[in-house]
Enzyme design. Structure first.
Site, PDB file in Angstrom:
ATOM      1  N   HIS A   1       4.976  -7.147   7.239  1.00  0.00           N
ATOM      2  CA  HIS A   1       5.777  -8.463   7.766  1.00  0.00           C
ATOM      3  C   HIS A   1       7.271  -8.348   7.529  1.00  0.00           C
ATOM      4  O   HIS A   1       7.691  -7.684   6.666  1.00  0.00           O
ATOM      5  CB  HIS A   1       5.320  -9.584   7.338  1.00  0.00           C
ATOM      6  CG  HIS A   1       5.513 -10.049   5.694  1.00  0.00           C
ATOM      7  ND1 HIS A   1       4.636 -10.561   5.016  1.00  0.00           N
ATOM      8  CD2 HIS A   1       6.677  -9.926   4.983  1.00  0.00           C
ATOM      9  CE1 HIS A   1       4.966 -10.695   3.785  1.00  0.00           C
ATOM     10  NE2 HIS A   1       6.379 -10.452   3.870  1.00  0.00           N
TER      11      HIS A   1
ATOM     12  N   ASP B   1      13.242 -17.810   6.267  1.00  0.00           N
ATOM     13  CA  ASP B   1      12.076 -18.705   5.974  1.00  0.00           C
ATOM     14  C   ASP B   1      11.955 -19.482   4.595  1.00  0.00           C
ATOM     15  O   ASP B   1      12.959 -19.366   4.101  1.00  0.00           O
ATOM     16  CB  ASP B   1      10.773 -17.464   5.826  1.00  0.00           C
ATOM     17  CG  ASP B   1      10.984 -16.347   4.997  1.00  0.00           C
ATOM     18  OD1 ASP B   1      11.939 -16.496   4.232  1.00  0.00           O
ATOM     19  OD2 ASP B   1      10.318 -15.308   5.147  1.00  0.00           O
TER      20      ASP B   1
ATOM     21  N   ASN C   1       2.317  -5.513   4.064  1.00  0.00           N
ATOM     22  CA  ASN C   1       1.659  -5.598   5.263  1.00  0.00           C
ATOM     23  C   ASN C   1       2.547  -5.260   6.553  1.00  0.00           C
ATOM     24  O   ASN C   1       1.697  -5.439   7.582  1.00  0.00           O
ATOM     25  CB  ASN C   1       0.780  -6.828   5.509  1.00  0.00           C
ATOM     26  CG  ASN C   1       1.567  -8.158   5.505  1.00  0.00           C
ATOM     27  OD1 ASN C   1       2.655  -7.945   5.603  1.00  0.00           O
ATOM     28  ND2 ASN C   1       0.757  -9.185   5.553  1.00  0.00           N
TER      29      ASN C   1
ATOM     30  N   GLU D   1       3.624 -12.546  10.242  1.00  0.00           N
ATOM     31  CA  GLU D   1       2.547 -11.744   9.569  1.00  0.00           C
ATOM     32  C   GLU D   1       1.949 -10.707  10.654  1.00  0.00           C
ATOM     33  O   GLU D   1       2.240 -10.800  11.997  1.00  0.00           O
ATOM     34  CB  GLU D   1       1.477 -12.562   8.960  1.00  0.00           C
ATOM     35  CG  GLU D   1       1.826 -13.575   7.990  1.00  0.00           C
ATOM     36  CD  GLU D   1       1.995 -12.687   6.585  1.00  0.00           C
ATOM     37  OE1 GLU D   1       2.118 -11.504   6.660  1.00  0.00           O
ATOM     38  OE2 GLU D   1       1.880 -13.626   5.449  1.00  0.00           O
TER      39      GLU D   1
END
Ligand code: F6R
Length: 220
Positions: A123, A62, A121, A128
């Site tokens: 990810h 990313d 979370n 996400e």
């Protein structure tokens, strides 16, 4: 899906370094690499081992979009922590933000090894919660939780970019082998949910349970 708990961060880093070292002996190896705090020990260990990276191609998971803070791009992170210390050919280094590489990654480049960290979370890369398991490489909005997590690297939370280009879950899953790394007690709960809980798009890392050649390494 087993979570292999290692003694400490040093052992986590050297265990994964052994797997990378083996992968680098394959013909024209292809690796997907993460940034973040988890792989720092691994990159240090790989630099110390002075391996031959000359025929290797890497794809980073990313990259931020519209980052205005100097030295906080993921490209900078990778140059500083790995690439400038090893004999990689610059032409073989790709970032998800390089639009030219999207089609390759979307249609399943034959990647030998994909290394991943996990977000608080669940990810992986910047996929996400709610990301489709069929998602391709694309631009995404970061969640508030991720922006907050990442603010530790920026002067203030308002400086954290709100968008990124991320490799999708589909190209990640098309890698021949996947290693998920998690360091610290604060990751334990989400790691257990991802590895032992329901396979759900609410916890993107849970898709990894369906990969046939995947290992998870954890240390407190
Ligand atoms: C970074 C990336 C992210 C991180 C995750 C964990 O390239 O893909 O998914 O792996 O946010 O970050 P750390 O390692 O800082 O806890």
């Amino acid at each position: 899906m087993e979570i292999k708990t290692l003694k400490n961060y040093k052992e986590l880093s050297s265990t994964v370094a052994d797997i990378v070292e083996y992968t680098l002996t394959l013909p024209e190896p292809k690796l997907i690499l993460p940034t973040g705090s988890t792989p720092l020990g691994l990159y240090k260990e790989l630099v110390n081992r002075q391996l031959d990276w000359s025929t290797t191609t890497t794809y980073n998971l990313d990259e931020y979009v519209d980052n205005t803070i100097q030295n906080q791009s993921y490209r900078y992170f990778m140059m500083e922590n790995l690439f400038k210390h090893i004999n990689m050919d610059d032409d073989n280094i790709y970032f998800s933000g390089d639009t030219a590489v999207w089609p390759d990654l979307s249609y399943g480049t034959e990647v030998d090894l994909c290394l991943l960290g996990i977000g608080g979370n669940g990810h992986i890369a910047f996929n996400e919660p709610g990301s489709s398991f069929e998602s391709e490489t694309r631009m995404v909005d970061l969640t508030e939780e991720t922006i907050k997590d990442n603010s530790r690297f920026f002067p203030s939370i308002n400086d954290v970019p709100t968008q990124a280009v991320t490799m999708g879950l589909k190209p990640i899953m098309s890698s021949k082998k996947i290693i998920l790394m998690a360091n610290g007690k604060h990751k334990k709960d989400i790691l257990e949910q991802a590895m032992y809980g329901d396979i759900t798009e609410n916890i993107p890392a849970s898709v990894l349970q369906t990969h046939t050649n995947m290992e998870t390494f954890y240390c407190d």
